[in-house]
Write an enzyme that holds these catalytic residues in place. Structure first.
Site, PDB file in Angstrom:
ATOM      1  N   HIS A  17       0.657  -0.615  -0.225  1.00 31.95           N
ATOM      2  CA  HIS A  17      -0.007   0.427  -0.181  1.00 31.95           C
ATOM      3  C   HIS A  17       0.868   1.515   0.081  1.00 31.95           C
ATOM      4  O   HIS A  17       0.272   2.599  -0.777  1.00 31.95           O
ATOM      5  CB  HIS A  17      -1.057   0.050   0.898  1.00 31.95           C
ATOM      6  CG  HIS A  17      -2.158  -0.624   1.398  1.00 31.95           C
ATOM      7  ND1 HIS A  17      -1.770  -2.038   2.732  1.00 31.95           N
ATOM      8  CD2 HIS A  17      -2.448  -1.293   0.438  1.00 31.95           C
ATOM      9  CE1 HIS A  17      -3.118  -3.199   1.999  1.00 31.95           C
ATOM     10  NE2 HIS A  17      -3.274  -2.487   0.981  1.00 31.95           N
ATOM     11  N   LYS A  41     -17.968  -7.558   8.800  1.00 34.25           N
ATOM     12  CA  LYS A  41     -16.358  -8.347   8.900  1.00 34.25           C
ATOM     13  C   LYS A  41     -15.452  -8.196   9.875  1.00 34.25           C
ATOM     14  O   LYS A  41     -15.561  -7.025  10.995  1.00 34.25           O
ATOM     15  CB  LYS A  41     -15.076  -7.258   7.112  1.00 34.25           C
ATOM     16  CG  LYS A  41     -14.281  -7.925   6.772  1.00 34.25           C
ATOM     17  CD  LYS A  41     -14.426  -7.505   5.185  1.00 34.25           C
ATOM     18  CE  LYS A  41     -13.257  -7.271   4.650  1.00 34.25           C
ATOM     19  NZ  LYS A  41     -12.800  -6.812   3.422  1.00 34.25           N
ATOM     20  N   ARG A  90      -1.765  -6.537  -8.123  1.00 36.73           N
ATOM     21  CA  ARG A  90      -0.815  -8.038  -7.958  1.00 36.73           C
ATOM     22  C   ARG A  90      -0.968  -8.483  -9.418  1.00 36.73           C
ATOM     23  O   ARG A  90       0.174  -8.591  -9.781  1.00 36.73           O
ATOM     24  CB  ARG A  90      -1.310  -7.619  -6.881  1.00 36.73           C
ATOM     25  CG  ARG A  90      -0.674  -6.876  -5.966  1.00 36.73           C
ATOM     26  CD  ARG A  90      -1.443  -7.410  -4.153  1.00 36.73           C
ATOM     27  NE  ARG A  90      -3.082  -7.152  -4.449  1.00 36.73           N
ATOM     28  CZ  ARG A  90      -3.168  -7.506  -3.373  1.00 36.73           C
ATOM     29  NH1 ARG A  90      -2.626  -7.318  -2.265  1.00 36.73           N
ATOM     30  NH2 ARG A  90      -4.636  -7.678  -3.541  1.00 36.73           N
ATOM     31  N   SER A 127      -2.942  -7.666   2.563  1.00 36.53           N
ATOM     32  CA  SER A 127      -2.433  -7.760   4.365  1.00 36.53           C
ATOM     33  C   SER A 127      -3.108  -9.237   4.952  1.00 36.53           C
ATOM     34  O   SER A 127      -3.178  -9.376   5.920  1.00 36.53           O
ATOM     35  CB  SER A 127      -4.135  -6.595   4.207  1.00 36.53           C
ATOM     36  OG  SER A 127      -3.854  -5.519   3.809  1.00 36.53           O
TER      37      SER A 127
END
Ligand code: ADP
Length: 152
Positions: A17, A41, A90, A127
């Site tokens: 990030h 979440k 990515r 993450s």
């Protein structure tokens, strides 16, 4: 004024990030790092911790603001008067996922999505990998900025 929103969960912020955000500073006058809050979440770090990690990481950077939001990212962009959503790519999985979201956002809100391709040496960092390593007692110091390593 070119203002971009960089949305994400940032649970926690990683060197991946940080790389995208720093590279974006030459493209935008302001970047708002926006932590999306999803009540359904479960997170490893609290919202407050995730926000402080990012604030500390970019404390010396006047072009950057850190905010939290609920609801649609495009609605948050409107509130903040930001015309761009910044995302990192990515791999092709990221691309496929981001493509449909970007097309929908453009259709419903005329928000332009800008993609930056990950730097190869850190394109493996996510993450979720950081959380996995930490959960199992591994060393995350090569994956995250210093602020994440220090308790609040
Ligand atoms: P989300 O839960 O919305 O995917 P994340 O916090 O996982 O939020 O990621 C936010 C953004 O950062 C996404 O666009 C993601 O593709 C990008 N990103 C995450 N890790 C990297 C990395 N290593 N290199 C480049 N971009 C990355």
């Amino acid at each position: 004024m070119k203002r971009a929103v960089f949305p994400g969960s940032f649970d926690p912020i990683t060197l991946g990030h940080v790389d995208i955000i720093k590279r974006a500073l030459s493209l935008f006058d302001e970047v708002i790092i926006a932590i999306g809050v999803n009540a359904d979440k479960k997170y490893m770090w609290s919202l407050e911790e995730r926000k402080v990690f990012i604030e500390k990481t970019f404390a010396a950077e006047p072009q950057i603001q850190v905010k939290t939001y609920t609801g649609l990212t495009v609605d948050f962009c409107k509130t903040e008067k930001a015309d761009y959503i910044l995302r990192g790519l990515r791999n092709t999985t990221d691309f496929t996922y981001e493509q449909s979201i970007a097309q929908t956002n453009a259709a419903i809100a005329e928000i332009e999505s800008i993609f930056m391709v990950a730097t190869p040496a850190i394109s493996n960092i996510s993450s979720s990998i950081v959380r996995d390593v930490r959960r199992n007692g591994g060393d995350i110091s090569g994956l995250v900025p210093l602020a994440v390593l220090k308790p609040l």
